[in-house]
Design a protein around this motif. Structure first.
Motif, short mmCIF file in Angstrom:
data_model
loop_
_atom_site.label_atom_id
_atom_site.label_comp_id
_atom_site.label_asym_id
_atom_site.label_seq_id
_atom_site.Cartn_x
_atom_site.Cartn_y
_atom_site.Cartn_z
N ARG A 53 0.84 -1.21 0.00
CA ARG A 53 0.00 0.00 0.00
C ARG A 53 0.87 1.25 0.00
NH1 ARG A 53 -2.20 3.49 -1.37
NH2 ARG A 53 -3.88 4.65 -0.44
N ALA A 57 1.22 4.14 -3.04
CA ALA A 57 1.07 5.57 -2.78
C ALA A 57 2.33 6.33 -3.20
CB ALA A 57 0.77 5.80 -1.31
N ARG A 60 2.49 6.37 -7.11
CA ARG A 60 1.50 7.27 -7.71
C ARG A 60 1.85 8.73 -7.51
NH1 ARG A 60 -2.30 4.54 -5.00
NH2 ARG A 60 -2.69 6.41 -3.78
N ASN A 61 2.47 9.04 -6.38
CA ASN A 61 2.78 10.44 -6.06
C ASN A 61 4.17 10.88 -6.48
OD1 ASN A 61 0.25 10.81 -4.85
ND2 ASN A 61 0.98 9.92 -2.94
#
Length: 103
Positions: A53, A57, A60-61
């Motif tokens: 997870r 994140a 994606r960022n």
């Protein structure tokens, strides 16, 4: 063809990486939990899920950051180690059982 925006590409790539790892994770978790230790298997599964997870994140960022500077190996390598540990422990336990029944 037009290139998709980097935000969409990174989100898609993070999701595809998750999908690529799910089959080995499921097999490793079930085999380890059944053959070796269910409590430890659950703990490994929890750590793996949290790490994946955080990986998603972070990926994606990471818009505009070169791949080598994203720091994804800090999450990917431990996840691979968890899966490999569970799989090899399952193989060893299965071999121990097979060899003990022959005697």
């Amino acid at each position: 063809p037009a290139r998709i925006p980097e935000e969409a590409f990174l989100a898609e790539r993070a999701q595809m990486n998750q999908v690529e790892q799910i089959p080995s994770f499921v097999v490793a978790t079930f085999s380890f939990s059944i053959l070796v230790n269910g409590h430890v298997g659950a703990l490994f599964a929890l750590v793996w899920a949290v790490m994946r997870r955080v990986y998603a994140a972070r990926y994606r960022n990471s818009i505009g950051i070169p791949l080598m500077d994203k720091g994804l190996s800090a999450y990917t390598v431990p996840c691979y180690m968890i899966i490999n540990t569970m799989l090899m422990s399952s193989v060893i336990q299965a071999l121990r059982y097979i060899l003990s029944t022959r005697v």
